[in-house]
Design a protein around this motif. Structure first.
Motif, mmCIF file in Angstrom:
data_model
loop_
_atom_site.group_PDB
_atom_site.id
_atom_site.type_symbol
_atom_site.label_atom_id
_atom_site.label_comp_id
_atom_site.label_asym_id
_atom_site.label_seq_id
_atom_site.Cartn_x
_atom_site.Cartn_y
_atom_site.Cartn_z
ATOM 1 N N HIS A 117 -29.053 71.292 3.286
ATOM 2 C CA HIS A 117 -29.584 70.365 2.564
ATOM 3 C C HIS A 117 -28.882 69.053 3.101
ATOM 4 C CE1 HIS A 117 -32.587 72.311 0.529
ATOM 5 N NE2 HIS A 117 -31.773 72.424 -0.289
ATOM 6 N N ILE A 118 -29.072 67.908 4.200
ATOM 7 C CA ILE A 118 -28.273 66.776 4.553
ATOM 8 C C ILE A 118 -29.168 65.410 3.674
ATOM 9 C CG2 ILE A 118 -27.660 65.626 6.709
ATOM 10 C CD1 ILE A 118 -28.381 68.273 8.055
ATOM 11 N N ASN A 119 -28.539 64.877 3.320
ATOM 12 C CA ASN A 119 -28.663 63.289 2.392
ATOM 13 C C ASN A 119 -27.737 62.166 3.005
ATOM 14 O OD1 ASN A 119 -28.952 61.297 0.442
ATOM 15 N ND2 ASN A 119 -28.214 62.680 -1.751
ATOM 16 N N ILE A 120 -28.548 61.426 3.406
ATOM 17 C CA ILE A 120 -27.812 60.486 4.145
ATOM 18 C C ILE A 120 -27.566 58.808 2.993
ATOM 19 C CG2 ILE A 120 -27.866 58.476 5.849
ATOM 20 C CD1 ILE A 120 -29.284 60.948 7.298
ATOM 21 N N MET A 121 -26.941 58.461 2.411
ATOM 22 C CA MET A 121 -26.612 56.884 1.482
ATOM 23 C C MET A 121 -25.931 56.035 2.035
ATOM 24 S SD MET A 121 -26.675 58.877 -2.537
ATOM 25 C CE MET A 121 -27.016 57.359 -3.122
ATOM 26 N N VAL A 122 -26.047 54.821 2.331
ATOM 27 C CA VAL A 122 -25.283 53.575 2.931
ATOM 28 C C VAL A 122 -25.587 52.719 2.008
ATOM 29 C CG1 VAL A 122 -26.653 54.551 5.084
ATOM 30 C CG2 VAL A 122 -27.822 52.559 3.835
ATOM 31 N N LYS A 123 -24.337 51.661 2.227
ATOM 32 C CA LYS A 123 -24.293 50.882 1.741
ATOM 33 C C LYS A 123 -24.166 49.446 2.661
ATOM 34 C CE LYS A 123 -20.802 48.948 -1.799
ATOM 35 N NZ LYS A 123 -19.196 49.502 -2.077
ATOM 36 N N GLN A 124 -25.148 48.229 2.479
ATOM 37 C CA GLN A 124 -25.650 47.157 3.320
ATOM 38 C C GLN A 124 -24.823 45.883 3.278
ATOM 39 O OE1 GLN A 124 -29.768 48.530 3.674
ATOM 40 N NE2 GLN A 124 -29.132 47.346 5.159
ATOM 41 N N ASP A 125 -24.116 45.520 4.037
ATOM 42 C CA ASP A 125 -24.553 43.959 3.815
ATOM 43 C C ASP A 125 -25.049 43.187 4.693
ATOM 44 O OD1 ASP A 125 -22.349 42.177 3.272
ATOM 45 O OD2 ASP A 125 -20.533 42.382 4.951
ATOM 46 N N GLY A 126 -25.904 42.655 3.971
ATOM 47 C CA GLY A 126 -26.778 42.008 4.463
ATOM 48 C C GLY A 126 -27.809 43.323 5.585
ATOM 49 N N ASP A 127 -27.643 42.536 6.879
ATOM 50 C CA ASP A 127 -28.702 43.574 7.459
ATOM 51 C C ASP A 127 -27.482 44.895 8.421
ATOM 52 O OD1 ASP A 127 -31.237 41.909 7.652
ATOM 53 O OD2 ASP A 127 -30.484 41.273 9.316
ATOM 54 N N VAL A 128 -26.474 44.849 8.026
ATOM 55 C CA VAL A 128 -25.785 45.813 8.649
ATOM 56 C C VAL A 128 -25.284 46.993 7.407
ATOM 57 C CG1 VAL A 128 -23.289 45.959 9.722
ATOM 58 C CG2 VAL A 128 -24.561 43.695 10.018
ATOM 59 N N ILE A 129 -25.442 47.878 7.847
ATOM 60 C CA ILE A 129 -25.053 48.646 7.696
ATOM 61 C C ILE A 129 -23.685 49.565 7.596
ATOM 62 C CG2 ILE A 129 -24.963 51.376 6.944
ATOM 63 C CD1 ILE A 129 -27.846 50.892 7.677
ATOM 64 N N LYS A 130 -22.556 48.669 6.459
ATOM 65 C CA LYS A 130 -21.448 49.167 7.093
ATOM 66 C C LYS A 130 -20.470 50.288 6.153
ATOM 67 C CE LYS A 130 -19.683 45.112 7.771
ATOM 68 N NZ LYS A 130 -18.828 44.205 8.969
ATOM 69 N N ASN A 131 -21.216 50.932 5.839
ATOM 70 C CA ASN A 131 -20.334 52.497 5.390
ATOM 71 C C ASN A 131 -22.260 53.362 5.225
ATOM 72 O OD1 ASN A 131 -19.495 54.938 4.404
ATOM 73 N ND2 ASN A 131 -18.468 53.213 2.078
ATOM 74 N N MET A 132 -21.590 54.614 5.989
ATOM 75 C CA MET A 132 -22.488 55.956 5.818
ATOM 76 C C MET A 132 -22.100 56.987 5.123
ATOM 77 S SD MET A 132 -25.186 56.857 8.652
ATOM 78 C CE MET A 132 -23.981 57.374 9.877
ATOM 79 N N LEU A 133 -22.259 57.510 3.996
ATOM 80 C CA LEU A 133 -22.184 58.728 3.445
ATOM 81 C C LEU A 133 -23.477 60.129 3.235
ATOM 82 C CD1 LEU A 133 -20.742 57.177 -0.065
ATOM 83 C CD2 LEU A 133 -19.381 58.254 1.772
ATOM 84 N N LEU A 134 -22.903 61.192 4.000
ATOM 85 C CA LEU A 134 -23.017 62.316 4.550
ATOM 86 C C LEU A 134 -23.185 63.447 3.731
ATOM 87 C CD1 LEU A 134 -23.390 60.853 7.141
ATOM 88 C CD2 LEU A 134 -25.589 62.385 7.508
ATOM 89 N N THR A 135 -23.547 64.339 2.871
ATOM 90 C CA THR A 135 -23.153 65.348 1.825
ATOM 91 C C THR A 135 -24.684 66.674 2.735
ATOM 92 O OG1 THR A 135 -23.248 63.510 -0.030
ATOM 93 C CG2 THR A 135 -23.844 66.175 -0.381
ATOM 94 N N VAL A 136 -23.611 67.833 3.629
ATOM 95 C CA VAL A 136 -24.336 68.839 3.599
ATOM 96 C C VAL A 136 -24.113 70.055 2.902
ATOM 97 C CG1 VAL A 136 -24.261 69.765 5.609
ATOM 98 C CG2 VAL A 136 -23.597 67.247 6.117
ATOM 99 N N GLY A 137 -24.751 70.752 2.408
ATOM 100 C CA GLY A 137 -24.333 71.759 1.544
ATOM 101 C C GLY A 137 -25.741 73.115 1.836
ATOM 102 N N SER A 138 -25.741 73.080 1.231
ATOM 103 C CA SER A 138 -26.931 74.501 1.094
ATOM 104 C C SER A 138 -26.504 75.597 -0.240
ATOM 105 C CB SER A 138 -26.597 75.658 1.675
ATOM 106 O OG SER A 138 -25.525 76.958 1.534
ATOM 107 N N ASN A 139 -25.346 74.792 -1.163
ATOM 108 C CA ASN A 139 -25.555 74.941 -2.417
ATOM 109 C C ASN A 139 -24.954 74.072 -3.293
ATOM 110 O OD1 ASN A 139 -23.222 76.418 -2.635
ATOM 111 N ND2 ASN A 139 -24.185 78.067 -2.060
ATOM 112 N N ALA A 140 -24.696 73.986 -4.559
ATOM 113 C CA ALA A 140 -23.746 73.029 -5.158
ATOM 114 C C ALA A 140 -22.834 73.392 -4.697
ATOM 115 C CB ALA A 140 -23.736 73.146 -6.387
#
Length: 167
Positions: A117-140
């Motif tokens: 499972h790949i989860n993508i979360m982002v933090k935006q500053d206006g229209d620009v995405i400054k930070n992207m966090l990806l979580t990858v795992g088959s289990n916890a």
């Protein structure tokens, strides 16, 4: 003068390579919280020096047959941190997601790819995405977290998601 220049280059090289060292201390904000009980989770973190990594990443993507659009995304990244967690728990993962929500991250996609499972979360500053966090795992229990800082657009992230989901 030549000796001074050589000493400077050696110090500069050591400084750049120092950030390549793998550490057992977490390098992502939530996991650096000393008050949180991680209940035996083990960490391995890597700060990737972009000066050295960009050329290797682009070469690997070209060898894998990725499009030039995907390769051009690497130019927009300014910093990458990797964190692997073993012996994690679902509660820790849930708390991490809550932490991100409290710090104004938005979930953009959850992708299932090759059993992971790949989860993508982002933090935006206006229209620009400054930070992207990806979580990858088959289990916890075993997870990889990738923290990418840069100047991305929504279109950039969409291209990345589409390239992963169409494979």
């Amino acid at each position: 003068m030549k000796t001074l220049k050589n000493i400077f280059l050696v110090i500069l090289t050591i400084g750049m390579l120092q950030s390549c060292i793998v550490s057992e201390k977490p390098n992502i904000d939530f996991f650096q919280n000393s008050k949180y009980d991680f209940k035996g989770a083990q960490f391995a973190s890597i700060n990737v020096p972009m000066v050295l990594a960009k050329s290797y990443i682009k070469k690997a993507l070209r060898e894998d047959g990725e499009s030039e659009e995907m390769i051009s995304l690497i130019r927009k990244a300014s910093k990458i941190k990797l964190l692997t967690v073993t012996n994690g728990s679902q509660q820790m993962l849930n708390d991490y997601v809550q932490y991100l929500n409290n710090h104004h991250y938005e979930e953009w996609a959850t992708i299932k790819h090759d059993g992971d499972h790949i989860n993508i979360m982002v933090k935006q500053d206006g229209d620009v995405i400054k930070n992207m966090l990806l979580t990858v795992g088959s289990n916890a229990n075993e997870m990889v977290f990738v923290d990418v800082k840069g100047n991305f657009t929504a279109n950039d992230i969409s291209k990345m998601i589409n390239s992963v989901s169409t494979q």
